[in-house]
Motif scaffolding. Structure first.
Motif, PDB file in Angstrom:
ATOM      1  N   SER A  33       0.815  -1.206   0.000  1.00  8.89           N
ATOM      2  CA  SER A  33       0.000   0.000   0.000  1.00  8.89           C
ATOM      3  C   SER A  33       0.852   1.260   0.000  1.00  8.89           C
ATOM      4  CB  SER A  33      -0.929   0.012   1.219  1.00  8.89           C
ATOM      5  OG  SER A  33      -0.169   0.037   2.410  1.00  8.89           O
ATOM      6  N   GLU A  34       2.156   1.124   0.232  1.00  9.56           N
ATOM      7  CA  GLU A  34       3.037   2.278   0.310  1.00  9.56           C
ATOM      8  C   GLU A  34       3.863   2.464  -0.950  1.00  9.56           C
ATOM      9  OE1 GLU A  34       4.926   2.953   4.103  1.00  9.56           O
ATOM     10  OE2 GLU A  34       3.901   1.233   4.945  1.00  9.56           O
ATOM     11  N   ARG A  35       3.566   1.680  -1.999  1.00  8.44           N
ATOM     12  CA  ARG A  35       4.353   1.779  -3.227  1.00  8.44           C
ATOM     13  C   ARG A  35       4.345   3.204  -3.773  1.00  8.44           C
ATOM     14  NH1 ARG A  35       1.845  -1.629  -6.371  1.00  8.44           N
ATOM     15  NH2 ARG A  35       3.248  -3.417  -6.212  1.00  8.44           N
ATOM     16  N   ASP A  36       3.188   3.857  -3.769  1.00  9.99           N
ATOM     17  CA  ASP A  36       3.088   5.210  -4.306  1.00  9.99           C
ATOM     18  C   ASP A  36       3.977   6.180  -3.541  1.00  9.99           C
ATOM     19  OD1 ASP A  36       1.673   7.329  -5.954  1.00  9.99           O
ATOM     20  OD2 ASP A  36       1.163   7.988  -3.929  1.00  9.99           O
ATOM     21  N   ALA A  37       4.012   6.045  -2.225  1.00  8.83           N
ATOM     22  CA  ALA A  37       4.847   6.931  -1.406  1.00  8.83           C
ATOM     23  C   ALA A  37       6.319   6.733  -1.725  1.00  8.83           C
ATOM     24  CB  ALA A  37       4.586   6.680   0.077  1.00  8.83           C
ATOM     25  N   ILE A  38       6.733   5.478  -1.935  1.00  9.58           N
ATOM     26  CA  ILE A  38       8.140   5.207  -2.227  1.00  9.58           C
ATOM     27  C   ILE A  38       8.505   5.737  -3.602  1.00  9.58           C
ATOM     28  CG2 ILE A  38       9.896   3.419  -2.416  1.00  9.58           C
ATOM     29  CD1 ILE A  38       8.614   3.925   0.402  1.00  9.58           C
ATOM     30  N   THR A  39       7.619   5.564  -4.570  1.00 13.97           N
ATOM     31  CA  THR A  39       7.872   6.095  -5.903  1.00 13.97           C
ATOM     32  C   THR A  39       8.039   7.611  -5.860  1.00 13.97           C
ATOM     33  OG1 THR A  39       6.593   4.308  -6.915  1.00 13.97           O
ATOM     34  CG2 THR A  39       6.962   6.261  -8.259  1.00 13.97           C
ATOM     35  N   HIS A  40       7.198   8.276  -5.078  1.00 10.57           N
ATOM     36  CA  HIS A  40       7.308   9.730  -4.919  1.00 10.57           C
ATOM     37  C   HIS A  40       8.642  10.099  -4.277  1.00 10.57           C
ATOM     38  CE1 HIS A  40       6.274  13.861  -4.187  1.00 10.57           C
ATOM     39  NE2 HIS A  40       6.286  13.708  -2.882  1.00 10.57           N
ATOM     40  N   LEU A  41       9.038   9.383  -3.241  1.00  7.74           N
ATOM     41  CA  LEU A  41      10.327   9.650  -2.601  1.00  7.74           C
ATOM     42  C   LEU A  41      11.480   9.479  -3.579  1.00  7.74           C
ATOM     43  CD1 LEU A  41      10.286   8.110   1.007  1.00  7.74           C
ATOM     44  CD2 LEU A  41      10.781  10.479   0.369  1.00  7.74           C
ATOM     45  N   GLN A  42      11.425   8.443  -4.392  1.00  7.24           N
ATOM     46  CA  GLN A  42      12.481   8.208  -5.371  1.00  7.24           C
ATOM     47  C   GLN A  42      12.595   9.367  -6.356  1.00  7.24           C
ATOM     48  OE1 GLN A  42      11.140   4.403  -6.832  1.00  7.24           O
ATOM     49  NE2 GLN A  42      12.602   3.271  -5.573  1.00  7.24           N
ATOM     50  N   LYS A  43      11.450   9.903  -6.795  1.00  5.11           N
ATOM     51  CA  LYS A  43      11.465  11.032  -7.722  1.00  5.11           C
ATOM     52  C   LYS A  43      12.053  12.275  -7.061  1.00  5.11           C
ATOM     53  CE  LYS A  43       7.499   9.479 -10.474  1.00  5.11           C
ATOM     54  NZ  LYS A  43       6.085   9.760 -10.852  1.00  5.11           N
ATOM     55  N   GLY A  65       7.974   1.105   8.350  1.00  8.12           N
ATOM     56  CA  GLY A  65       9.374   1.377   8.047  1.00  8.12           C
ATOM     57  C   GLY A  65       9.730   1.252   6.590  1.00  8.12           C
ATOM     58  N   VAL A  66       8.745   1.118   5.712  1.00  6.50           N
ATOM     59  CA  VAL A  66       9.038   0.953   4.288  1.00  6.50           C
ATOM     60  C   VAL A  66       9.746   2.187   3.734  1.00  6.50           C
ATOM     61  CG1 VAL A  66       8.030   0.553   2.015  1.00  6.50           C
ATOM     62  CG2 VAL A  66       7.112  -0.632   3.996  1.00  6.50           C
ATOM     63  N   ALA A  67       9.274   3.387   4.092  1.00  4.36           N
ATOM     64  CA  ALA A  67       9.920   4.602   3.606  1.00  4.36           C
ATOM     65  C   ALA A  67      11.330   4.738   4.170  1.00  4.36           C
ATOM     66  CB  ALA A  67       9.083   5.824   3.985  1.00  4.36           C
ATOM     67  N   ALA A  68      11.516   4.398   5.444  1.00  7.94           N
ATOM     68  CA  ALA A  68      12.848   4.474   6.046  1.00  7.94           C
ATOM     69  C   ALA A  68      13.815   3.535   5.342  1.00  7.94           C
ATOM     70  CB  ALA A  68      12.767   4.137   7.537  1.00  7.94           C
ATOM     71  N   MET A  69      13.355   2.326   5.024  1.00  8.33           N
ATOM     72  CA  MET A  69      14.217   1.372   4.328  1.00  8.33           C
ATOM     73  C   MET A  69      14.548   1.848   2.921  1.00  8.33           C
ATOM     74  SD  MET A  69      13.031  -2.411   5.619  1.00  8.33           S
ATOM     75  CE  MET A  69      11.314  -2.254   5.141  1.00  8.33           C
ATOM     76  N   ALA A  70      13.559   2.452   2.247  1.00 13.42           N
ATOM     77  CA  ALA A  70      13.808   2.964   0.903  1.00 13.42           C
ATOM     78  C   ALA A  70      14.839   4.085   0.924  1.00 13.42           C
ATOM     79  CB  ALA A  70      12.503   3.453   0.283  1.00 13.42           C
ATOM     80  N   LEU A  71      14.725   4.990   1.885  1.00 15.64           N
ATOM     81  CA  LEU A  71      15.694   6.079   2.001  1.00 15.64           C
ATOM     82  C   LEU A  71      17.093   5.547   2.284  1.00 15.64           C
ATOM     83  CD1 LEU A  71      13.520   8.617   4.020  1.00 15.64           C
ATOM     84  CD2 LEU A  71      14.450   8.991   1.723  1.00 15.64           C
ATOM     85  N   HIS A 123      10.784  13.470   6.146  1.00 15.26           N
ATOM     86  CA  HIS A 123       9.656  12.886   5.418  1.00 15.26           C
ATOM     87  C   HIS A 123       8.474  12.679   6.366  1.00 15.26           C
ATOM     88  CE1 HIS A 123       7.547   9.169   3.768  1.00 15.26           C
ATOM     89  NE2 HIS A 123       7.299  10.106   2.889  1.00 15.26           N
ATOM     90  N   ASP A 124       7.297  13.137   5.932  1.00 16.40           N
ATOM     91  CA  ASP A 124       6.085  12.964   6.754  1.00 16.40           C
ATOM     92  C   ASP A 124       4.888  12.684   5.861  1.00 16.40           C
ATOM     93  OD1 ASP A 124       4.057  13.079   8.734  1.00 16.40           O
ATOM     94  OD2 ASP A 124       3.734  15.200   8.254  1.00 16.40           O
ATOM     95  N   ARG A 125       4.147  11.621   6.188  1.00 19.29           N
ATOM     96  CA  ARG A 125       2.913  11.311   5.467  1.00 19.29           C
ATOM     97  C   ARG A 125       1.683  11.293   6.373  1.00 19.29           C
ATOM     98  NH1 ARG A 125       2.241   6.347   3.042  1.00 19.29           N
ATOM     99  NH2 ARG A 125       3.742   5.391   4.435  1.00 19.29           N
ATOM    100  N   GLU A 126       1.867  11.386   7.694  1.00 20.03           N
ATOM    101  CA  GLU A 126       0.731  11.247   8.603  1.00 20.03           C
ATOM    102  C   GLU A 126       0.683  12.290   9.710  1.00 20.03           C
ATOM    103  OE1 GLU A 126       0.495   7.371  10.256  1.00 20.03           O
ATOM    104  OE2 GLU A 126       0.418   6.340   8.330  1.00 20.03           O
ATOM    105  N   CYS A 127       1.832  12.772  10.138  1.00 14.27           N
ATOM    106  CA  CYS A 127       1.871  13.582  11.361  1.00 14.27           C
ATOM    107  C   CYS A 127       1.024  14.839  11.256  1.00 14.27           C
ATOM    108  CB  CYS A 127       3.316  13.953  11.687  1.00 14.27           C
ATOM    109  SG  CYS A 127       4.342  12.546  12.140  1.00 14.27           S
ATOM    110  N   LEU A 128       1.235  15.637  10.220  1.00 15.59           N
ATOM    111  CA  LEU A 128       0.521  16.907  10.140  1.00 15.59           C
ATOM    112  C   LEU A 128      -0.982  16.696  10.087  1.00 15.59           C
ATOM    113  CD1 LEU A 128       0.751  19.977   9.966  1.00 15.59           C
ATOM    114  CD2 LEU A 128       0.767  19.752   7.472  1.00 15.59           C
ATOM    115  N   ALA A 129      -1.439  15.743   9.294  1.00 19.47           N
ATOM    116  CA  ALA A 129      -2.880  15.494   9.182  1.00 19.47           C
ATOM    117  C   ALA A 129      -3.474  15.062  10.516  1.00 19.47           C
ATOM    118  CB  ALA A 129      -3.156  14.429   8.125  1.00 19.47           C
TER     119      ALA A 129
END
Length: 251
Positions: A33-43, A65-71, A123-129
């Motif tokens: 479900s986090e593929r889109d977020a990782i693709t965005h991070l890569q760009k 931790g998917v985003a952390a691992m990708a970074l 990187h933040d996808r949840e905190c502010l919301a």
């Protein structure tokens, strides 16, 4: 496992781990479900970090931790923070097995200065919301800006309101008030934060404001917008605003 991890990011195929443990499969499938977020991070990394190796990144509300691992795989030295210790402990074991440069911790998101570190990317996808109080939102954004290294970037993705959004088109009992705060119905209790409205009890879940209000909010806290993308999904769910920000104050 790294190759399989890259596989699910770069293709539509679900990876299968021969002889894998149930923990591996849960993490891998949960990460789909986090593929889109990782693709965005890569760009973002491709455009703004031609030499990412050795740069420092902070992943907020790291969750699986998917985003952390990708970074980390893109060369960053990563600090991954979450408010739930159980989430951190699971991801930490997986990162150690993959020899990824990730430091894990549990910390409140509005107190980033207590880390006493500066980061090239936050990187933040949840905190502010998930912060509904305006003063606490301002404190969070100030904390992020003060934790950026000179030239650092804040990669923010947050849910936003558009005319297509219908909170009642949900299996949950929710309501959106005039301040764009989403409330979820809860059993009667005297826990702080639970409010009685129209004979029912509600707890504030997140703030889903219009995209222009979010843009003005981040700029009012001293950020400059470098990238601005609004994604409106099919159906009646909230849209996603993807921003890349940097401090508007020259340092």
């Amino acid at each position: 496992m790294k190759a399989l991890y890259q596989g699910y990011i770069n293709t539509n195929a679900v990876p299968v781990l021969p002889g894998s443990t149930s923990l591996d499969n849960i993490l891998m499938l949960g990460g789909l479900s986090e593929r889109d977020a990782i693709t965005h991070l890569q760009k973002v990394v491709t455009e703004f970090y031609p030499q990412a190796f050795g740069c420092k990144a902070l992943d907020l509300s790291s969750g699986r931790g998917v985003a952390a691992m990708a970074l980390a795989e893109m060369g960053f030295r990563v600090a991954a923070y979450d408010v739930y210790r159980s989430s951190i402990s699971v991801v930490q074991k997986l990162a150690l097995a993959q020899e990824l440069d990730i430091a894990f911790g549990v910390n409140g998101v509005t107190r980033l200065e207590e880390l006493r570190e500066k980061f090239d990317l936050i990187h933040d996808r949840e905190c502010l919301a998930n912060i509904v109080n305006r003063q606490e939102r301002a404190q969070f954004l100030n904390s992020v800006r003060n934790s950026l290294a000179p030239g650092g970037k804040f990669v923010l993705t947050t849910e936003v309101w558009t005319e297509n959004y219908d909170p009642e088109d949900s299996f949950e009992s929710v309501r959106l008030d005039n301040n764009y705060v989403l409330w979820r119905q809860t059993p009667e209790c005297d826990i702080p934060g639970v409010m009685a409205m129209e004979g029912k009890f509600w707890t504030a879940q997140k703030r889903i404001a219009p995209p222009e209000e979010i843009r003005l909010e981040v700029m009012s806290r001293g950020f400059k917008i470098l990238m601005n993308k609004l994604e409106i999904p099919a159906g009646h769910g909230p849209a996603r605003l993807k921003l890349v920000l940097t401090s508007a104050f020259a340092r």
